[in-house]
Design an enzyme around this catalytic site. Structure first.
Site, PDB file in Angstrom:
ATOM      1  N   LYS A 161       0.836  -1.204   0.000  1.00 48.92           N
ATOM      2  CA  LYS A 161       0.000   0.000   0.000  1.00 48.92           C
ATOM      3  C   LYS A 161       0.876   1.261   0.000  1.00 48.92           C
ATOM      4  O   LYS A 161       0.651   2.185  -0.778  1.00 48.92           O
ATOM      5  CB  LYS A 161      -0.892  -0.058   1.253  1.00 48.92           C
ATOM      6  CG  LYS A 161      -1.801   1.097   1.470  1.00 48.92           C
ATOM      7  CD  LYS A 161      -2.939   0.706   2.389  1.00 48.92           C
ATOM      8  CE  LYS A 161      -2.706   1.026   3.853  1.00 48.92           C
ATOM      9  NZ  LYS A 161      -2.668   2.464   4.160  1.00 48.92           N
ATOM     10  N   SER A 162       1.878   1.283   0.850  1.00 48.37           N
ATOM     11  CA  SER A 162       2.731   2.482   0.939  1.00 48.37           C
ATOM     12  C   SER A 162       3.418   2.768  -0.391  1.00 48.37           C
ATOM     13  O   SER A 162       3.487   3.913  -0.841  1.00 48.37           O
ATOM     14  CB  SER A 162       3.812   2.280   2.007  1.00 48.37           C
ATOM     15  OG  SER A 162       3.240   2.227   3.278  1.00 48.37           O
ATOM     16  N   ARG A 182       2.907   5.963  -3.311  1.00 43.20           N
ATOM     17  CA  ARG A 182       4.050   6.776  -3.756  1.00 43.20           C
ATOM     18  C   ARG A 182       4.269   6.663  -5.261  1.00 43.20           C
ATOM     19  O   ARG A 182       4.663   7.636  -5.909  1.00 43.20           O
ATOM     20  CB  ARG A 182       5.296   6.361  -2.963  1.00 43.20           C
ATOM     21  CG  ARG A 182       5.224   6.845  -1.502  1.00 43.20           C
ATOM     22  CD  ARG A 182       6.109   6.040  -0.589  1.00 43.20           C
ATOM     23  NE  ARG A 182       6.215   6.587   0.754  1.00 43.20           N
ATOM     24  CZ  ARG A 182       5.347   6.377   1.739  1.00 43.20           C
ATOM     25  NH1 ARG A 182       4.271   5.635   1.538  1.00 43.20           N
ATOM     26  NH2 ARG A 182       5.542   6.901   2.943  1.00 43.20           N
ATOM     27  N   GLY A 214      -4.936   8.213   5.519  1.00 42.24           N
ATOM     28  CA  GLY A 214      -4.001   9.140   6.156  1.00 42.24           C
ATOM     29  C   GLY A 214      -2.767   9.350   5.289  1.00 42.24           C
ATOM     30  O   GLY A 214      -2.219  10.457   5.220  1.00 42.24           O
ATOM     31  N   SER A 255       7.827   9.098  11.881  1.00 41.94           N
ATOM     32  CA  SER A 255       6.650   8.860  11.039  1.00 41.94           C
ATOM     33  C   SER A 255       7.014   9.043   9.576  1.00 41.94           C
ATOM     34  O   SER A 255       7.457  10.124   9.168  1.00 41.94           O
ATOM     35  CB  SER A 255       5.545   9.858  11.419  1.00 41.94           C
ATOM     36  OG  SER A 255       4.635   9.997  10.344  1.00 41.94           O
ATOM     37  N   GLN A 298       4.988   9.185   7.179  1.00 41.68           N
ATOM     38  CA  GLN A 298       4.056  10.096   6.511  1.00 41.68           C
ATOM     39  C   GLN A 298       4.523  11.535   6.676  1.00 41.68           C
ATOM     40  O   GLN A 298       4.501  12.315   5.723  1.00 41.68           O
ATOM     41  CB  GLN A 298       2.649   9.910   7.069  1.00 41.68           C
ATOM     42  CG  GLN A 298       2.090   8.535   6.725  1.00 41.68           C
ATOM     43  CD  GLN A 298       0.677   8.309   7.225  1.00 41.68           C
ATOM     44  OE1 GLN A 298       0.121   9.133   7.932  1.00 41.68           O
ATOM     45  NE2 GLN A 298       0.101   7.188   6.856  1.00 41.68           N
ATOM     46  N   ASP A 351       2.221  -1.106  11.966  1.00 42.34           N
ATOM     47  CA  ASP A 351       0.929  -1.543  11.425  1.00 42.34           C
ATOM     48  C   ASP A 351       0.622  -3.004  11.754  1.00 42.34           C
ATOM     49  O   ASP A 351      -0.511  -3.456  11.590  1.00 42.34           O
ATOM     50  CB  ASP A 351       0.895  -1.348   9.905  1.00 42.34           C
ATOM     51  CG  ASP A 351       0.837   0.126   9.524  1.00 42.34           C
ATOM     52  OD1 ASP A 351       0.494   0.950  10.388  1.00 42.34           O
ATOM     53  OD2 ASP A 351       1.131   0.446   8.356  1.00 42.34           O
ATOM     54  N   LYS A 355      -4.138   5.904  14.804  1.00 40.69           N
ATOM     55  CA  LYS A 355      -4.314   5.235  13.504  1.00 40.69           C
ATOM     56  C   LYS A 355      -5.795   5.301  13.107  1.00 40.69           C
ATOM     57  O   LYS A 355      -6.538   6.113  13.625  1.00 40.69           O
ATOM     58  CB  LYS A 355      -3.788   3.798  13.587  1.00 40.69           C
ATOM     59  CG  LYS A 355      -2.280   3.735  13.854  1.00 40.69           C
ATOM     60  CD  LYS A 355      -1.503   4.316  12.695  1.00 40.69           C
ATOM     61  CE  LYS A 355      -0.009   4.350  12.977  1.00 40.69           C
ATOM     62  NZ  LYS A 355       0.746   5.037  11.940  1.00 40.69           N
ATOM     63  N   ARG A 390      -7.227  -3.085   9.617  1.00 38.87           N
ATOM     64  CA  ARG A 390      -6.261  -4.009  10.233  1.00 38.87           C
ATOM     65  C   ARG A 390      -6.839  -4.697  11.468  1.00 38.87           C
ATOM     66  O   ARG A 390      -6.502  -5.839  11.765  1.00 38.87           O
ATOM     67  CB  ARG A 390      -4.961  -3.295  10.566  1.00 38.87           C
ATOM     68  CG  ARG A 390      -4.265  -2.743   9.311  1.00 38.87           C
ATOM     69  CD  ARG A 390      -2.808  -2.449   9.526  1.00 38.87           C
ATOM     70  NE  ARG A 390      -2.326  -1.527   8.524  1.00 38.87           N
ATOM     71  CZ  ARG A 390      -2.018  -1.842   7.264  1.00 38.87           C
ATOM     72  NH1 ARG A 390      -2.120  -3.094   6.849  1.00 38.87           N
ATOM     73  NH2 ARG A 390      -1.597  -0.930   6.420  1.00 38.87           N
TER      74      ARG A 390
HETATM   75  C1  S3P Z   1       2.668   4.837   6.240  1.00 39.76           C
HETATM   76  C2  S3P Z   1       3.299   5.181   7.408  1.00 39.76           C
HETATM   77  C3  S3P Z   1       2.831   4.754   8.737  1.00 39.76           C
HETATM   78  C4  S3P Z   1       1.838   3.609   8.637  1.00 39.76           C
HETATM   79  C5  S3P Z   1       0.822   3.817   7.558  1.00 39.76           C
HETATM   80  C6  S3P Z   1       1.484   3.976   6.214  1.00 39.76           C
HETATM   81  C7  S3P Z   1       3.218   5.338   4.976  1.00 39.76           C
HETATM   82  O1  S3P Z   1       2.191   5.836   9.372  1.00 39.76           O
HETATM   83  O2  S3P Z   1       1.212   3.400   9.876  1.00 39.76           O
HETATM   84  O3  S3P Z   1      -0.074   2.727   7.501  1.00 39.76           O
HETATM   85  O4  S3P Z   1       2.874   4.793   3.903  1.00 39.76           O
HETATM   86  O5  S3P Z   1       4.030   6.273   5.015  1.00 39.76           O
HETATM   87  P1  S3P Z   1       3.006   6.931  10.221  1.00 39.76           P
HETATM   88  O6  S3P Z   1       3.928   7.609   9.307  1.00 39.76           O
HETATM   89  O7  S3P Z   1       1.960   7.874  10.738  1.00 39.76           O
HETATM   90  O8  S3P Z   1       3.675   6.180  11.321  1.00 39.76           O
END
Ligand code: S3P
Length: 426
Positions: A21-22, A26, A92, A163, A165, A313, A340, A387
């Protein structure tokens, strides 16, 4: 949708884990801000990644589905103001990363999201972006966000949070061609580094020195991207394999980027029978196949500090695993779990107790005493959290009596294939 889950034995066979997913988020974002065309293969089918895809379409990028997992992006490298607000859905990652891109545009944007997203903290990105000169209005630190685009200045930012993100948001603002000067970002422990790896793969001016990343405004080069499988999705299968009696199966194409493999280290510390093989590289990321077998001598361990960003996660399903290992597993320094899709600490405690898990809430984590025969015979809520839903399903596989999981369709946020892949190893 209510899902019934009953006790099983002998999970066997072979599955291939769908896209990370991450990395999927991107791939769409970075290709959209790059002049040229790129094909993304093995793209995620999760609703969150489609929120990203639709947002960039709304920002004027030509994004076509060649098939459900193959996406072609053609971009001028410049975004256009969207007609109306941009819907982030439940995501998020979309919200925080896109903010870093939109803050430096020459137009304004409004980001909206669902009920759960609108409760998630956004000050963590508003603060560094504002230091870069961004103009962002929020509702008391929450979405909707109104981002008034303007050119930004690079910053030296020492984040208190690990983080990915927040880091990605700042780095994306920093690489914008109109940003003045360099951006230096440090974090306490290196969080997932997919942004850094993909920016490097696409030719950005980026330097990584331990927990410090330095970027300059960059012209990226369009390149095809193949997405690796998601270790966070594989985690449900890893735990199921370890705790369901008689199991022995192979999980193929799992992303094993070191910033994400905390769960594999915990499984080894717990004496789980797991083998990682066929390691290879795909589009700047590492991937491998994993064999997992039922393990009847699992033992508890402590999970804290530098472990946390590498498995944040996976903590809900690690909680299920902890209920099936001998001794007390302690999870600390994971207070961000409360921010989360749901407050994953209090929701886990509330729901897992219903099926007989011996779990105690801590301000920054939880303690679980195992090994417990889970009684089941309960109806569990998922609090809009994909999750939690999948973790409870895995717990249901070892409960003495059937469990019911409410609103199971939340799994579609990251992993619509979850149940059909589970059924493949039944
Ligand atoms: C993610 C970063 C994590 C993770 C989220 C995906 C990302 O969050 O929990 O599911 O893709 O950068 P945080 O950056 O808030 O820890």
């Amino acid at each position: 949708m209510i899902k019934k889950v009953s006790k099983l034995k002998n999970l066997k066979g072979e599955i291939t884990i769908p896209a990370d997913k991450s990395v999927s988020h991107r791939a769409i974002m970075f290709s959209s801000i790059t002049k040229g065309s790129a094909i993304i293969t093995n793209f995620s089918s999760g609703a969150d990644c489609w929120s990203t895809l639709k947002a960039f379409r709304a920002l004027g990028v030509e994004i076509n589905e060649i098939d459900s997992k193959t996406i072609k992006i053609v971009s001028s490298g410049n975004l256009k103001k969207s007609i109306g607000s941009l819907d982030m859905g439940n995501s998020g990652t979309t919200t925080r990363l896109i903010s870093g891109i939109l803050a430096g545009q020459d137009f304004d944007s409004v980001l909206i999201g669902d009920e759960s997203l609108s409760k998630r903290p956004m000050r963590r990105i508003i603060e560094p972006l504002s230091l870069m000169g961004a103009d962002i209005e929020s509702v008391d630190g929450h979405a909707p966000l109104t981002i008034k685009g303007r050119s930004l200045n690079g910053i030296v930012y020492d984040s208190k949070l690990s983080s990915a993100q927040v880091k990605s948001c700042v780095l994306l603002a920093g690489i914008n061609k109109s940003t003045r000067g360099k951006t230096v970002y440090t974090e306490p422990v290196v969080s997932r580094n997919h942004t850094e790896l993909l920016l490097k793969y696409l030719g950005a001016d980026i330097k990584i020195e331990g927990n410090k990343t330095i970027v300059l405004p960059s012209e990226l080069v369009a390149k095809d991207i193949e997405i690796v499988g998601d270790i966070s999705s594989a985690a449900f299968f890893i735990v199921a394999g370890l705790i369901v009696e008689g199991s022995d199966f192979i999980i193929k194409n799992v992303g094993v980027n070191e910033t994400r493999t905390g769960i594999l280290d915990v499984v080894k510390r717990m004496n789980g029978d797991i083998e990682i093989f066929n390691k290879r590289d795909i589009s700047g990321e590492s991937v491998a196949d994993i064999r997992v077998r039922y393990s009847d001598s699992l033992r508890a361990c402590e999970i804290s500090g530098a472990d946390i960003p590498r498995l944040i996660d996976e903590l809900p399903v690690i909680a299920v695993l902890a209920s099936q290992v001998e001794g007390k597993t302690v999870v600390r320094n994971a207070e961000d779990l409360r921010n989360k899709e749901a407050d994953r600490i209090s929701c886990l405690v509330e729901e897992l107790r219903k099926i007989g898990v011996q779990i105690e809430e801590l301000p920054d984590g939880f303690e679980i005493i195992g090994k417990t025969k889970l009684k089941g015979n309960a109806e569990l809520d998922v609090y809009h959290d994909h999750r939690l839903a999948m973790s409870f399903y895995v717990a249901g596989l070892v409960c003495e009596k059937e469990i019911l999981i409410n609103d199971f369709e939340w799994t579609n946020i990251s992993f619509p294939e979850f149940e059909s892949l589970m059924e493949k190893i039944f």
